[in-house]
Write an enzyme that holds these catalytic residues in place. Sequence first.
Site, PDB file in Angstrom:
ATOM      1  N   CYS A  69       0.864  -1.176   0.000  1.00 31.13           N
ATOM      2  CA  CYS A  69       0.000   0.000   0.000  1.00 31.13           C
ATOM      3  C   CYS A  69       0.901   1.227   0.000  1.00 31.13           C
ATOM      4  O   CYS A  69       1.753   1.364   0.880  1.00 31.13           O
ATOM      5  CB  CYS A  69      -0.850  -0.029   1.277  1.00 31.13           C
ATOM      6  SG  CYS A  69      -1.852   1.438   1.552  1.00 31.13           S
ATOM      7  N   CYS A 180      -1.113   3.833  -6.464  1.00 27.42           N
ATOM      8  CA  CYS A 180      -1.958   3.231  -5.434  1.00 27.42           C
ATOM      9  C   CYS A 180      -2.207   1.802  -5.889  1.00 27.42           C
ATOM     10  O   CYS A 180      -2.498   1.564  -7.068  1.00 27.42           O
ATOM     11  CB  CYS A 180      -3.279   3.993  -5.336  1.00 27.42           C
ATOM     12  SG  CYS A 180      -4.547   3.144  -4.365  1.00 27.42           S
TER      13      CYS A 180
HETATM   14  N1  DGL Z   1      -4.080   0.767  -1.844  1.00 29.06           N
HETATM   15  C1  DGL Z   1      -3.632   1.886  -1.128  1.00 29.06           C
HETATM   16  C2  DGL Z   1      -2.445   2.578  -1.734  1.00 29.06           C
HETATM   17  O1  DGL Z   1      -1.661   1.938  -2.399  1.00 29.06           O
HETATM   18  C3  DGL Z   1      -4.546   2.799  -0.407  1.00 29.06           C
HETATM   19  C4  DGL Z   1      -5.932   3.012  -0.822  1.00 29.06           C
HETATM   20  C5  DGL Z   1      -6.709   3.673   0.259  1.00 29.06           C
HETATM   21  O2  DGL Z   1      -7.082   2.951   1.189  1.00 29.06           O
HETATM   22  O3  DGL Z   1      -6.917   4.884   0.203  1.00 29.06           O
HETATM   23  O4  DGL Z   1      -2.241   3.738  -1.554  1.00 29.06           O
END
Ligand code: DGL
Length: 279
Positions: A69, A180
């Site tokens: 993430c 993301c």
């Molecule tokens: N998948 C996450 C990222 O790579 C975060 C998404 C979220 O929960 O806002 O930033």
Amino acid sequence: MIGLFDSGVGGLSVLRHIRAELPHEPLLYLADQAHVPYGRRAADEVRQLSEAISRFLLALGAKLIVVACNTASAAALAHLRSVLPQVPFVGMEPAVKPAAAQTHTGKVGVMATAGTFESERYAALMHRFAAGIRVYEDPCPGLVELIEAGKTADVQTEQLLQTILYPMLADGVDTLVLGCTHYPFVRSLIEQVIASAPQKPQTAVAIIDPAPAVARQTRRVLEAHHLQTNDSAPGALRCFSTAQPDMLALLAARVLGQAVTVETAVWQPGESKWLALAL
Ligand code: DGL
């Protein structure tokens, strides 16, 4: 076991590359869907959640943790390394460096979350690699929620992507960073929107997903710590959600081409954050 976590289904876009790179390693995956999206939470909260999740994965036997993430990496990676110095962590960041190296127009689009854009880690990345190029940042409000809801091919999602991408493309962006881990799940739709844009650069638009590089880095870190498995059987996968096991099971099955059982992990009430397995 390699532990991975994300706010939701996004980290599965990293997990599938780790699976391909290290097919014998058993994997643990936790989606903190009780708190998704992380992108609009305070960095301090994301830090606390990330630490509690890391401790949960370690208690289940993780020997290395991939913060799958960008938002959690931006908020918590340095903190995790300082409170758990014995644990090898692999983190993520928007692929600004390769994008800056390969753009022809000198214009790069970065799709990430507000939390990532507001972080010191991102500011440092821009300072190091983005001098001399123009970066178009979009926090993509609502996109993570649509992907969590499984709307990866819906008109609503397509319209949101048009709003995000058309202005960038009209300005000459030829390289797009998926900053993301949720966004690779709408890559086909992004390609469709690019193909249908009224104005776009002369050359093809490159889309950069850092997940394959993260998988290679995971292998390197594993090897450097002599932590590789000796097993020759395919590595097992254990998945947890803190909220909605169904959507995670569905997407994991779609991404990995196999049925996946999702267990529930429950946030415990109280001041300090900790997670327990639901029995
Ligand atoms: N998948 C996450 C990222 O790579 C975060 C998404 C979220 O929960 O806002 O930033």
